[in-house]
Design a protein around this motif. Structure first.
Motif, PDB file in Angstrom:
ATOM      1  N   GLY A 198      12.739 -35.832  19.875  1.00 25.14           N
ATOM      2  CA  GLY A 198      13.769 -35.080  20.558  1.00 25.14           C
ATOM      3  C   GLY A 198      13.323 -34.443  21.859  1.00 25.14           C
ATOM      4  N   CYS A 199      12.034 -34.474  22.173  1.00 28.20           N
ATOM      5  CA  CYS A 199      11.572 -33.763  23.362  1.00 28.20           C
ATOM      6  C   CYS A 199      12.078 -34.408  24.643  1.00 28.20           C
TER       7      CYS A 199
ATOM      8  N   SER B   4      15.146 -36.175  24.743  1.00 28.99           N
ATOM      9  CA  SER B   4      16.454 -36.711  24.378  1.00 28.99           C
ATOM     10  C   SER B   4      17.432 -36.766  25.542  1.00 28.99           C
TER      11      SER B   4
ATOM     12  N   LEU C 142      11.723 -22.436  16.915  1.00 31.54           N
ATOM     13  CA  LEU C 142      12.780 -23.449  16.833  1.00 31.54           C
ATOM     14  C   LEU C 142      14.084 -22.835  16.337  1.00 31.54           C
ATOM     15  N   GLU C 143      13.985 -21.925  15.396  1.00 35.45           N
ATOM     16  CA  GLU C 143      15.191 -21.247  14.910  1.00 35.45           C
ATOM     17  C   GLU C 143      15.779 -20.360  16.015  1.00 35.45           C
TER      18      GLU C 143
ATOM     19  N   ARG D  38      15.624 -20.703  19.181  1.00 34.39           N
ATOM     20  CA  ARG D  38      16.241 -21.537  20.221  1.00 34.39           C
ATOM     21  C   ARG D  38      17.447 -22.323  19.723  1.00 34.39           C
ATOM     22  N   GLY D  39      17.747 -22.185  18.436  1.00 30.60           N
ATOM     23  CA  GLY D  39      18.894 -22.901  17.884  1.00 30.60           C
ATOM     24  C   GLY D  39      18.617 -24.357  17.566  1.00 30.60           C
ATOM     25  N   ARG D  40      17.340 -24.730  17.507  1.00 34.15           N
ATOM     26  CA  ARG D  40      16.956 -26.116  17.231  1.00 34.15           C
ATOM     27  C   ARG D  40      16.802 -26.390  15.743  1.00 34.15           C
ATOM     28  N   ARG D  41      16.723 -25.334  14.925  1.00 32.50           N
ATOM     29  CA  ARG D  41      16.655 -25.459  13.466  1.00 32.50           C
ATOM     30  C   ARG D  41      17.634 -24.466  12.865  1.00 32.50           C
TER      31      ARG D  41
END
Length: 101
Positions: A19-20, A22, A80-81, A83-86
């Motif tokens: 995903g880096c 994407s 990650l959480e 930043r809303g990525r998890r």
């Protein structure tokens, strides 16, 4: 980027940061249909791509060696959480599985 990640069972698996980059295809091929790009890329993939690979040996974490990765791993989960990525539930699961070891 290649890294290892902790599986739900608590072992470590190799992975890659798919995903880096994407946003790169959309930037390089503006206006293109992603499914069409995928189809044309298949002609250039190595033969094993897209196929399941059987693993003969499962590597189990060795706590004395993997413990040094716990703090950085949990910092990554937190970031990650943040930043809303998890999603929160997934991050909480990762923390619980890690801290129970």
């Amino acid at each position: 980027m290649v890294y290892n990640y902790r599986t739900p069972e608590g072992s470590w698996s190799p992975g890659g940061a798919s995903g880096c980059g994407s946003g790169a295809p959309a930037a390089v091929f503006p206006g293109q249909v992603p499914a069409r790009l995928d189809a044309s890329a298949r002609d250039h993939e190595p033969p094993a791509a897209g196929h399941t690979v059987r693993i003969r040996q499962v590597l189990r974490p060795y706590p004395a060696r993997t413990a040094r990765h716990t703090v950085p791993y949990l910092k990554l989960v937190d970031e990650l959480e943040r930043r809303g990525r998890r999603p929160g539930a997934l991050a909480a699961h990762a923390r619980a599985r890690t801290e129970s070891r």
